[in-house]
Design a protein around this motif. Structure first.
Motif, PDB file in Angstrom:
ATOM      1  N   ALA A 313       0.826  -1.207   0.000  1.00 51.18           N
ATOM      2  CA  ALA A 313       0.000   0.000   0.000  1.00 51.18           C
ATOM      3  C   ALA A 313       0.858   1.254   0.000  1.00 51.18           C
ATOM      4  CB  ALA A 313      -0.930   0.005   1.213  1.00 51.18           C
ATOM      5  N   VAL A 314       0.277   2.328  -0.546  1.00 54.51           N
ATOM      6  CA  VAL A 314       0.881   3.660  -0.528  1.00 54.51           C
ATOM      7  C   VAL A 314      -0.197   4.644  -0.094  1.00 54.51           C
ATOM      8  CG1 VAL A 314       2.551   3.134  -2.343  1.00 54.51           C
ATOM      9  CG2 VAL A 314       0.314   4.087  -2.958  1.00 54.51           C
ATOM     10  N   PRO A 315       0.191   5.838   0.383  1.00 57.61           N
ATOM     11  CA  PRO A 315      -0.826   6.840   0.730  1.00 57.61           C
ATOM     12  C   PRO A 315      -1.654   7.228  -0.491  1.00 57.61           C
ATOM     13  CG  PRO A 315       1.287   7.415   1.708  1.00 57.61           C
ATOM     14  CD  PRO A 315       1.554   6.277   0.768  1.00 57.61           C
ATOM     15  N   ASN A 316      -2.904   7.563  -0.239  1.00 57.67           N
ATOM     16  CA  ASN A 316      -3.802   7.942  -1.339  1.00 57.67           C
ATOM     17  C   ASN A 316      -3.255   9.101  -2.163  1.00 57.67           C
ATOM     18  OD1 ASN A 316      -5.585   6.001  -0.477  1.00 57.67           O
ATOM     19  ND2 ASN A 316      -6.958   7.423   0.568  1.00 57.67           N
ATOM     20  N   GLN A 317      -2.503  10.019  -1.512  1.00 57.25           N
ATOM     21  CA  GLN A 317      -2.013  11.209  -2.213  1.00 57.25           C
ATOM     22  C   GLN A 317      -1.017  10.870  -3.314  1.00 57.25           C
ATOM     23  OE1 GLN A 317      -2.134  10.630   0.982  1.00 57.25           O
ATOM     24  NE2 GLN A 317      -2.575  12.441   2.228  1.00 57.25           N
ATOM     25  N   ALA A 318      -0.465   9.663  -3.287  1.00 55.99           N
ATOM     26  CA  ALA A 318       0.527   9.296  -4.303  1.00 55.99           C
ATOM     27  C   ALA A 318      -0.122   8.966  -5.640  1.00 55.99           C
ATOM     28  CB  ALA A 318       1.350   8.103  -3.821  1.00 55.99           C
ATOM     29  N   ILE A 319      -1.394   8.645  -5.636  1.00 56.76           N
ATOM     30  CA  ILE A 319      -2.055   8.167  -6.848  1.00 56.76           C
ATOM     31  C   ILE A 319      -2.440   9.345  -7.741  1.00 56.76           C
ATOM     32  CG2 ILE A 319      -3.949   6.807  -7.767  1.00 56.76           C
ATOM     33  CD1 ILE A 319      -1.900   5.222  -6.135  1.00 56.76           C
ATOM     34  N   GLN A 320      -2.012   9.270  -8.999  1.00 53.18           N
ATOM     35  CA  GLN A 320      -2.355  10.259 -10.023  1.00 53.18           C
ATOM     36  C   GLN A 320      -3.086   9.534 -11.160  1.00 53.18           C
ATOM     37  OE1 GLN A 320      -1.291  13.730  -9.532  1.00 53.18           O
ATOM     38  NE2 GLN A 320      -1.071  12.740  -7.540  1.00 53.18           N
ATOM     39  N   THR A 321      -3.789  10.297 -11.962  1.00 54.34           N
ATOM     40  CA  THR A 321      -4.509   9.692 -13.087  1.00 54.34           C
ATOM     41  C   THR A 321      -4.223  10.459 -14.368  1.00 54.34           C
ATOM     42  OG1 THR A 321      -6.476  11.027 -12.603  1.00 54.34           O
ATOM     43  CG2 THR A 321      -6.387   8.817 -11.648  1.00 54.34           C
ATOM     44  N   ASN A 322      -4.254   9.739 -15.470  1.00 56.60           N
ATOM     45  CA  ASN A 322      -4.169  10.327 -16.802  1.00 56.60           C
ATOM     46  C   ASN A 322      -5.069   9.509 -17.722  1.00 56.60           C
ATOM     47  OD1 ASN A 322      -2.786   7.972 -17.429  1.00 56.60           O
ATOM     48  ND2 ASN A 322      -0.764   8.926 -17.363  1.00 56.60           N
ATOM     49  N   PRO A 323      -5.164   9.863 -18.989  1.00 57.33           N
ATOM     50  CA  PRO A 323      -6.074   9.106 -19.871  1.00 57.33           C
ATOM     51  C   PRO A 323      -5.776   7.615 -19.938  1.00 57.33           C
ATOM     52  CG  PRO A 323      -5.466  11.178 -20.902  1.00 57.33           C
ATOM     53  CD  PRO A 323      -4.630  11.061 -19.670  1.00 57.33           C
ATOM     54  N   GLN A 324      -4.545   7.217 -19.617  1.00 57.44           N
ATOM     55  CA  GLN A 324      -4.193   5.798 -19.673  1.00 57.44           C
ATOM     56  C   GLN A 324      -4.549   5.050 -18.386  1.00 57.44           C
ATOM     57  OE1 GLN A 324      -1.896   8.257 -20.895  1.00 57.44           O
ATOM     58  NE2 GLN A 324      -2.922   7.778 -22.841  1.00 57.44           N
ATOM     59  N   GLY A 325      -4.860   5.782 -17.306  1.00 59.86           N
ATOM     60  CA  GLY A 325      -5.206   5.128 -16.057  1.00 59.86           C
ATOM     61  C   GLY A 325      -4.488   5.741 -14.873  1.00 59.86           C
ATOM     62  N   SER A 326      -4.254   4.944 -13.841  1.00 53.60           N
ATOM     63  CA  SER A 326      -3.616   5.418 -12.615  1.00 53.60           C
ATOM     64  C   SER A 326      -2.103   5.245 -12.709  1.00 53.60           C
ATOM     65  CB  SER A 326      -4.149   4.644 -11.406  1.00 53.60           C
ATOM     66  OG  SER A 326      -5.541   4.824 -11.268  1.00 53.60           O
ATOM     67  N   PHE A 327      -1.379   6.174 -12.061  1.00 56.77           N
ATOM     68  CA  PHE A 327       0.076   6.074 -12.040  1.00 56.77           C
ATOM     69  C   PHE A 327       0.603   6.783 -10.801  1.00 56.77           C
ATOM     70  CE2 PHE A 327      -0.662  10.160 -14.011  1.00 56.77           C
ATOM     71  CZ  PHE A 327       0.363  10.970 -13.537  1.00 56.77           C
ATOM     72  N   VAL A 328       1.882   6.550 -10.511  1.00 56.89           N
ATOM     73  CA  VAL A 328       2.575   7.263  -9.445  1.00 56.89           C
ATOM     74  C   VAL A 328       3.898   7.767 -10.006  1.00 56.89           C
ATOM     75  CG1 VAL A 328       1.547   5.877  -7.610  1.00 56.89           C
ATOM     76  CG2 VAL A 328       3.751   5.194  -8.586  1.00 56.89           C
ATOM     77  N   TYR A 329       4.480   8.754  -9.323  1.00 61.19           N
ATOM     78  CA  TYR A 329       5.848   9.161  -9.606  1.00 61.19           C
ATOM     79  C   TYR A 329       6.750   8.416  -8.635  1.00 61.19           C
ATOM     80  CZ  TYR A 329       4.538  12.983 -12.745  1.00 61.19           C
ATOM     81  OH  TYR A 329       4.067  13.721 -13.804  1.00 61.19           O
ATOM     82  N   ALA A 330       7.544   7.487  -9.151  1.00 56.25           N
ATOM     83  CA  ALA A 330       8.492   6.734  -8.337  1.00 56.25           C
ATOM     84  C   ALA A 330       9.870   7.367  -8.489  1.00 56.25           C
ATOM     85  CB  ALA A 330       8.524   5.276  -8.762  1.00 56.25           C
ATOM     86  N   VAL A 331      10.559   7.553  -7.383  1.00 58.55           N
ATOM     87  CA  VAL A 331      11.858   8.232  -7.379  1.00 58.55           C
ATOM     88  C   VAL A 331      12.960   7.184  -7.235  1.00 58.55           C
ATOM     89  CG1 VAL A 331      13.301   9.916  -6.187  1.00 58.55           C
ATOM     90  CG2 VAL A 331      10.835  10.314  -6.422  1.00 58.55           C
ATOM     91  N   ASP A 332      13.936   7.228  -8.171  1.00 61.09           N
ATOM     92  CA  ASP A 332      15.020   6.248  -8.130  1.00 61.09           C
ATOM     93  C   ASP A 332      16.161   6.751  -7.246  1.00 61.09           C
ATOM     94  OD1 ASP A 332      16.367   8.163  -9.606  1.00 61.09           O
ATOM     95  OD2 ASP A 332      16.074   7.144 -11.528  1.00 61.09           O
ATOM     96  N   THR A 333      17.257   5.994  -7.224  1.00 61.33           N
ATOM     97  CA  THR A 333      18.380   6.336  -6.347  1.00 61.33           C
ATOM     98  C   THR A 333      19.105   7.599  -6.787  1.00 61.33           C
ATOM     99  OG1 THR A 333      19.768   4.830  -7.641  1.00 61.33           O
ATOM    100  CG2 THR A 333      18.727   3.949  -5.641  1.00 61.33           C
ATOM    101  N   SER A 334      18.920   7.998  -8.055  1.00 59.44           N
ATOM    102  CA  SER A 334      19.552   9.235  -8.533  1.00 59.44           C
ATOM    103  C   SER A 334      18.656  10.449  -8.321  1.00 59.44           C
ATOM    104  CB  SER A 334      19.906   9.097 -10.018  1.00 59.44           C
ATOM    105  OG  SER A 334      18.720   9.001 -10.807  1.00 59.44           O
TER     106      SER A 334
END
Length: 386
Positions: A313-334
């Motif tokens: 699970a992730v907090p609800n605030q992480a969920i974004q939507t676009n025409p393709q569906g739901s997505f999140v911004y995931a941050v990598d090690t860089s």
């Protein structure tokens, strides 16, 4: 010739001005080009600006398998109290909306007539008992004289018959008296269950009738415990029935106007779907002391099938939507944010359960997404309130 010369001179003058202006602007443009090139080069080598964001981590946790819906509060029992005898109301012993206990007096009817009938029946029974006593004495005397051959067997038999008839008469009259006494009890109407009454439509002097067509004198709703009725989609009924059989299915709600959380086990599932809605009604029994839930209330409820111990699970605030569906911004090690499409299983208690698209430990952006694009550099800021 003079006008022609004047025109030629004017044209020559304007042409000279135009040539001079063009030369000036060309010289100015040439002088600015190196500076523009230098600015462009500076911008190209300028460091990338990090966008401040708030991060949260995708975690495994125990979360219920549930869905939110609307529930209706219903009494476990609703008893319509009617009269078993006809009569005139002499006293109303309860106020509208009162809490009553089983056995409490609700209404009394005018019982003067039946009281008189009972008194008459009691006198008749007493007379019958006296007749039996006399018949017993007569039979005893005749039997005593029969031994001395003063009385005949025929007289002894008649005396025995008289005694038997007196006993039968007593039994009949006693049964009539008992019937009247039972009828007399109906003139005082008691609460059959513990609960809360509604309005009392009858008043002293009102005439009430008995029988199947009689209107209820008062209705008592049982408040403790109380039912929450919920419509369950057909696709979920089998799962709910299985979890109910295992004793883990329950319904949770928040009391209106209070922060109290109440919950109770699913105790019954109806045996047919509603033909109008296609839903199957399930009932949960909830303790309601003190009375904070009232029949007829419509509340937001959570139907909890079971607990899932390893939900990602992730907090609800992480969920974004676009025409393709739901997505999140995931941050990598860089420290760069990347768009990751996700499949959502369910949302509850401020958390979104992810069916696919993320791994445990992934860092996702929960605040600052409006300034982001795929691949943007980010910096971590502290969330408000932390």
């Amino acid at each position: 010739m003079k006008p022609m010369k004047r025109i030629i001179l004017l044209l020559s003058f304007f042409l000279a001005i135009a040539v001079a202006a063009a030369g000036y602007w060309f010289a100015e443009g040439m002088s600015l080009r190196p500076a523009d090139a230098q600015d462009a080069a500076t911008r190209q080598h300028r460091p990338e600006t990090a966008i401040p964001v708030v991060l949260a981590q995708a975690k495994r946790m125990t979360l219920p398998v549930s869905f939110s819906t609307i529930g209706t509060i219903q009494p476990v029992a609703s008893i319509a109290v009617t009269a078993q005898v006809s009569g005139t109301v002499s006293r109303v012993a309860v106020a509208d909306g009162a809490q009553v206990k089983q056995g409490d007096v609700l209404i009394e009817l005018d019982a003067r007539l039946i009281d008189t009938q009972i008194a008459q029946a009691e006198a008749t029974v007493a007379k019958d008992e006296a007749n039996i006593a006399k018949a017993q004495r007569d039979l005893g005397r005749i039997n005593h004289l029969l031994a001395s051959k003063v009385e005949t067997l025929e007289n002894a038999a008649d005396a025995q018959t008289t005694l038997d008839l007196a006993k039968a008469t007593l039994a009949s009259d006693q049964a009539g008296l008992n019937n009247l006494r039972i009828q007399r009890e109906y003139y005082t109407i008691h609460a059959p269950v513990t609960g809360r009454i509604g309005t009392v439509p009858v008043k002293p002097g009102s005439t009430i009738v008995d029988g199947a067509q009689a209107s209820p004198i008062v209705t008592i709703n049982v408040f403790e415990p109380i039912y929450v009725a919920v419509g369950i989609p057909q696709r979920m009924v089998a799962d709910l029935a299985q979890d109910k059989a295992q004793g883990v299915a329950k319904i949770s709600l928040t009391v209106p106007g209070r922060n109290d959380k109440l919950e109770g086990p699913v105790t019954a599932i109806d045996n047919a779907a509603n033909t109008a809605t296609g839903l199957v009604t399930a009932y949960a029994s909830i303790l309601n002391a003190p009375e904070v839930l009232w029949p007829g209330e419509i509340l937001n409820v959570d139907v909890i099938f079971r607990d899932e111990p390893d939900a990602l699970a992730v907090p609800n605030q992480a969920i974004q939507t676009n025409p393709q569906g739901s997505f999140v911004y995931a941050v990598d090690t860089s420290q760069h944010a990347h768009v990751k499409p996700v499949v959502i299983d369910r949302t509850l208690n401020g958390m979104t359960v992810i069916a696919s698209g993320l791994n445990e430990g992934d860092n996702v952006v929960t605040d600052g997404q409006l300034l982001l694009s795929n691949g943007a550099l980010v910096s971590t800021k502290q969330a408000m309130g932390e």
